[in-house]
Design an enzyme around this catalytic site. Structure first.
Site, PDB file in Angstrom:
ATOM      1  N   ASP A  34     -12.727  -5.855 -18.016  1.00 24.82           N
ATOM      2  CA  ASP A  34     -11.438  -5.641 -18.683  1.00 24.82           C
ATOM      3  C   ASP A  34     -11.022  -6.958 -19.344  1.00 24.82           C
ATOM      4  O   ASP A  34     -11.074  -8.019 -18.724  1.00 24.82           O
ATOM      5  CB  ASP A  34     -10.377  -5.204 -17.658  1.00 24.82           C
ATOM      6  N   ILE A  35     -10.620  -6.870 -20.600  1.00 21.85           N
ATOM      7  CA  ILE A  35     -10.318  -8.085 -21.373  1.00 21.85           C
ATOM      8  C   ILE A  35      -9.002  -8.737 -20.922  1.00 21.85           C
ATOM      9  O   ILE A  35      -8.787  -9.927 -21.157  1.00 21.85           O
ATOM     10  CB  ILE A  35     -10.312  -7.742 -22.889  1.00 21.85           C
ATOM     11  N   GLN A  97      -1.666   5.771 -19.174  1.00 18.69           N
ATOM     12  CA  GLN A  97      -2.882   5.546 -19.969  1.00 18.69           C
ATOM     13  C   GLN A  97      -2.535   4.923 -21.314  1.00 18.69           C
ATOM     14  O   GLN A  97      -1.549   5.314 -21.956  1.00 18.69           O
ATOM     15  CB  GLN A  97      -3.609   6.885 -20.185  1.00 18.69           C
ATOM     16  N   HIS A 103     -11.551   6.362 -18.252  1.00 16.31           N
ATOM     17  CA  HIS A 103     -12.069   5.146 -17.615  1.00 16.31           C
ATOM     18  C   HIS A 103     -11.490   4.995 -16.229  1.00 16.31           C
ATOM     19  O   HIS A 103     -10.349   5.362 -15.972  1.00 16.31           O
ATOM     20  CB  HIS A 103     -11.767   3.894 -18.453  1.00 16.31           C
ATOM     21  N   PHE A 104     -12.310   4.440 -15.358  1.00 12.51           N
ATOM     22  CA  PHE A 104     -11.850   3.996 -14.038  1.00 12.51           C
ATOM     23  C   PHE A 104     -11.735   2.488 -14.068  1.00 12.51           C
ATOM     24  O   PHE A 104     -12.628   1.800 -14.574  1.00 12.51           O
ATOM     25  CB  PHE A 104     -12.827   4.414 -12.925  1.00 12.51           C
ATOM     26  N   HIS A 105     -10.624   1.989 -13.537  1.00 10.85           N
ATOM     27  CA  HIS A 105     -10.460   0.553 -13.299  1.00 10.85           C
ATOM     28  C   HIS A 105     -11.021   0.267 -11.905  1.00 10.85           C
ATOM     29  O   HIS A 105     -10.697   0.969 -10.951  1.00 10.85           O
ATOM     30  CB  HIS A 105      -8.977   0.170 -13.269  1.00 10.85           C
TER      31      HIS A 105
HETATM   32  P1  5GP Z   1      -5.249   2.107 -19.341  1.00 13.01           P
HETATM   33  O1  5GP Z   1      -5.532   2.959 -20.548  1.00 13.01           O
HETATM   34  O2  5GP Z   1      -5.930   2.610 -18.104  1.00 13.01           O
HETATM   35  O3  5GP Z   1      -3.779   1.920 -19.091  1.00 13.01           O
HETATM   36  O4  5GP Z   1      -5.773   0.655 -19.568  1.00 13.01           O
HETATM   37  C1  5GP Z   1      -6.667   0.272 -20.583  1.00 13.01           C
HETATM   38  C2  5GP Z   1      -7.310  -1.028 -20.175  1.00 13.01           C
HETATM   39  O5  5GP Z   1      -8.185  -1.432 -21.203  1.00 13.01           O
HETATM   40  C3  5GP Z   1      -6.332  -2.202 -19.942  1.00 13.01           C
HETATM   41  O6  5GP Z   1      -6.526  -2.707 -18.631  1.00 13.01           O
HETATM   42  C4  5GP Z   1      -6.717  -3.217 -21.018  1.00 13.01           C
HETATM   43  O7  5GP Z   1      -6.632  -4.539 -20.551  1.00 13.01           O
HETATM   44  C5  5GP Z   1      -8.131  -2.828 -21.367  1.00 13.01           C
HETATM   45  N1  5GP Z   1      -8.511  -3.088 -22.740  1.00 13.01           N
HETATM   46  C6  5GP Z   1      -7.783  -2.809 -23.842  1.00 13.01           C
HETATM   47  N2  5GP Z   1      -8.455  -3.147 -24.960  1.00 13.01           N
HETATM   48  C7  5GP Z   1      -9.638  -3.661 -24.537  1.00 13.01           C
HETATM   49  C8  5GP Z   1     -10.775  -4.191 -25.241  1.00 13.01           C
HETATM   50  O8  5GP Z   1     -10.830  -4.265 -26.466  1.00 13.01           O
HETATM   51  N3  5GP Z   1     -11.809  -4.622 -24.488  1.00 13.01           N
HETATM   52  C9  5GP Z   1     -11.799  -4.561 -23.114  1.00 13.01           C
HETATM   53  N4  5GP Z   1     -12.870  -5.023 -22.481  1.00 13.01           N
HETATM   54  N5  5GP Z   1     -10.738  -4.076 -22.428  1.00 13.01           N
HETATM   55  C10 5GP Z   1      -9.674  -3.623 -23.127  1.00 13.01           C
END
Ligand code: 5GP
Length: 141
Positions: A34-35, A97, A103-105
């Site tokens: 995660d970035i 989301q 995706h799973f964290h």
């Molecule tokens: P969610 O959709 O579950 O709330 O979180 C999306 C996750 O993707 C976040 O933790 C965010 O930091 C990560 N994320 C967003 N854009 C990128 C990206 O371009 N590259 C990576 N590696 N992670 C990302």
């Protein structure tokens, strides 16, 4: 539920249009750092099929994908020398989301160390690569 949008950032990562720090890949899934990690060693595991969330994931693709999630989780725990793990999976904006590709964290956890709040700040690539290296070594890839 809205339709899957192939222009989402994780679809671009899957197609190789945007870089990521990879830790694992098989026929069903891709895992990368995660970035904006909420803990050190925070990894995301995405399926290779186009699914917005858990509800539109083809049931036949779920098994292989979850096997990859389990495998990567074990690698994260071992590689990061973690005491525990937190797995998170969000569905739709109301569910938290932000990126609309399933995706799973996987968050490695240590006693007394809190999950960091969302800062919006991107982690240094060399730090992500350092954690990825340990995780890949634990996975034997
Ligand atoms: P969610 O959709 O579950 O709330 O979180 C999306 C996750 O993707 C976040 O933790 C965010 O930091 C990560 N994320 C967003 N854009 C990128 C990206 O371009 N590259 C990576 N590696 N992670 C990302």
């Amino acid at each position: 539920m809205s339709a899957y949008d192939p222009s989402n950032i994780f679809a671009k990562i899957l197609r190789g249009e945007i870089p990521c720090t990879r830790v694992y890949e098989d026929d069903a899934a891709l895992a990368f750092m995660d970035i904006m990690p909420r803990t050190d060693g925070h990894v995301l595991v995405i399926p290779k099929v186009a699914a917005r969330g858990i509800l539109d994931m083809p049931p036949e693709a779920l098994g292989p994908y979850m096997q990859a999630v389990q495998k990567v989780a074990a690698g994260v725990k071992a590689g990061m020398n973690a005491e525990g793990l937190t797995l998170q999976q969000f569905n739709e904006t109301a569910g938290g989301q932000v990126v609309f590709h399933l995706h799973f964290h996987i968050l490695p956890r240590w006693e007394g160390v809190a999950v960091r709040p969302h800062s919006g700040a991107m982690e240094k690539p060399e730090l992500l690569e350092g954690h990825a290296k340990k995780i890949r070594a634990a996975l034997g890839v």
